[in-house]
Enzyme design. Sequence first.
Site, short mmCIF file in Angstrom:
data_model
loop_
_atom_site.label_atom_id
_atom_site.label_comp_id
_atom_site.label_asym_id
_atom_site.label_seq_id
_atom_site.Cartn_x
_atom_site.Cartn_y
_atom_site.Cartn_z
N SER A 84 0.79 -1.22 0.00
CA SER A 84 0.00 0.00 0.00
C SER A 84 0.83 1.28 0.00
O SER A 84 1.66 1.50 -0.87
CB SER A 84 -0.93 -0.08 1.21
N ASP A 304 -2.57 6.40 -3.29
CA ASP A 304 -1.44 5.75 -2.60
C ASP A 304 -0.89 4.64 -3.51
O ASP A 304 -1.32 4.49 -4.65
CB ASP A 304 -1.85 5.23 -1.22
N ASP A 308 -5.84 2.51 -3.43
CA ASP A 308 -7.12 2.37 -2.72
C ASP A 308 -7.37 3.54 -1.77
O ASP A 308 -8.30 3.52 -0.97
CB ASP A 308 -7.24 1.01 -2.00
N ALA A 405 -10.45 9.12 7.35
CA ALA A 405 -9.91 10.45 7.06
C ALA A 405 -8.73 10.34 6.09
O ALA A 405 -8.50 11.23 5.28
CB ALA A 405 -9.49 11.13 8.35
N ASN A 406 -8.00 9.21 6.15
CA ASN A 406 -6.82 9.05 5.28
C ASN A 406 -7.17 8.83 3.81
O ASN A 406 -6.29 8.68 2.98
CB ASN A 406 -5.93 7.92 5.80
N ARG A 529 -4.54 5.08 20.63
CA ARG A 529 -4.78 3.68 20.27
C ARG A 529 -3.48 3.05 19.75
O ARG A 529 -2.65 3.74 19.13
CB ARG A 529 -5.88 3.54 19.20
N SER A 531 -1.28 1.17 17.24
CA SER A 531 -1.33 0.99 15.79
C SER A 531 -1.49 -0.49 15.48
O SER A 531 -0.99 -1.35 16.21
CB SER A 531 -0.03 1.51 15.17
N GLY A 532 -2.18 -0.78 14.39
CA GLY A 532 -2.31 -2.17 13.95
C GLY A 532 -1.25 -2.52 12.91
O GLY A 532 -1.17 -3.66 12.46
N THR A 533 -0.46 -1.56 12.50
CA THR A 533 0.52 -1.82 11.45
C THR A 533 1.95 -1.46 11.84
O THR A 533 2.88 -1.81 11.13
CB THR A 533 0.19 -1.00 10.17
#
Length: 563
Positions: A84, A304, A308, A405-406, A529, A531-533
């Site tokens: 991505s 990006d 997507d 928002a991204n 939060r 991050s999940g990445t």
Amino acid sequence: MSSTTQAIIEASKQHPKPADKSFGYGTAGVIPDEGVRNSVALTTSPSNENRNLLDSVVYRVGLLAALRSQNLGGKTIGVMITASHNGPEDNGVKLVDPMGEMLEASWEVYATTLANADSDEVLAEEYTNLAQKLSIDIDPESAAFVRPNVVFARDTRESGPALVQALSDALEAVGANKTDYNLMTTPQLHYIVRCINTEGTPQAYGEVSEEGYYKKLAAAYNKLMRGVPSIGEVTVDCANGVGAPKLRALAAEIGESFQCNIVNDLIDEPSKLNSQCGADYVKTQQRLPPASHAAPLARCASLDGDADRLVYYFNDSDGTFRLLDGDKIATLAASFIGDLVKAAGINTKEKTDIKVGVVQTAYANGSSTSYITNHLGLPVICTPTGVKHLHHAALKFDCGVYFEANGHGTVVFSNAALQVIAEHEAESPAQATALENLQALVDLINQTVGDALSDLLLVEVILAHKRWGPKEWDATYTDLPNRLVRVEVSDRTVFKTTDAERRLLEPVGVQEKINALVGKYKQGRSFARASGTEDAVRVYSEAAERGEAEELARLVAEIVAQY
Ligand code: 16G
Ligand code: MG
């Protein structure tokens, strides 16, 4: 041992798992536990210790894709190889379910199990266990064997072809039918998967080919633009990724009604991917990509690396940079669709046949949420970060508009809504035009997943219909000043959230401290939060004044950094 398990072990030897690594299923795919950066990296240098890191993951994800297909009676599953918006040295892999959605959440744990199997033999054992648990016959000689169907594609990264090989080896080992779609945007692969699985049914989604994708979008765009004067050229930064050649093909299919100036299209220079350009750069840096020279008030957009995500922006007459992010795209789309449904006579004062709603995450600017609720009069749902959550929630509406928002997002229509749109009878020429536009809009929007190319056409259509430049669009509401900070912590897993990630449950007491701070700022809001990445915690804050938003972010980050 069966011939299949034997074949799995043999092929797995070509794609060994690095001994000291473990993997988990992150926000959108399998990633090493220490996060994507520097670790999912695959480079061309064989001496690099990360060389085989993702190789084994992709091989194993290939096995899982085949099982998933078998579990669904042979439906076609997609595998996309892309990282991505991340750097050119990173790569990643994700699965696409039959209707073009992301992999069903309950399967994420299977991906983790296979990815973490410590040896080739343990992998074969886990694979067999999983097949047994799911009652899948894996013996190609057996009468009950369902041959798996898997299609795949990749973005422009240099490591792509080697990973495709790993995937292909897995599919061969288990006797799957496979089709390589080579270079594609992620949403194009989602489109293909849905087309294949709906072919010949009343839900048929389109022609099963890249060409079919262009034709479908182009026809819908041209229908919507009939009699609508052009608003001139849009400059599109393609992040030096796969979106560039694909946008060019789409524009050629559309013809003269779509004028776009493509920049950052250097896909033959892999190191330039997402570097100083692309949607993530523009969103996080809040500035034009250095290669873009935008005249004042000229519309610009960025995709990006796998196309997507989409954000728009422009330079104001006084030179200030103005971002039109996913929130602005969501509000634009929701207002346009809301108006069309009324203009077509589907929704009236007396009845709401198509319930339109918007889905956002905690990152959505507070001003956008108030605008949707108070000005557009539409319901809003907030979900945790990650497309799968938004998409799922959007299905609760007849017409669900979801955007992060991204810039990742799309619009989904329920079957009931599609039926109303197809069968509604217009009572005046004006209603008939609105209805035709609504019908074309359904085709223009890639309903499987957020699609920057489809979203780009959607925004262009809406702006042309409204006769708006970027400034008029921007003026619909004013974003609250906000700040996003990345905080390195020793263990991000101790941060546990609730309420769509807007509040922390753990570590105990931290949320109370954040609340106390937030209360001191006018229109203050902040959350933290994991991050999940990446191996970090993200802190977001907003407030009435820029300085206050920044201060709030800094202070909350200080609290978080203590853990
Ligand atoms: C992934 C998600 C994106 C999300 C981002 C958050 C998909 C296809 N992509 O890129 O939606 O915004 O992760 O990253 O789901 P974070 O968890 O590191 O903040
Ligand atoms: Mg992307």
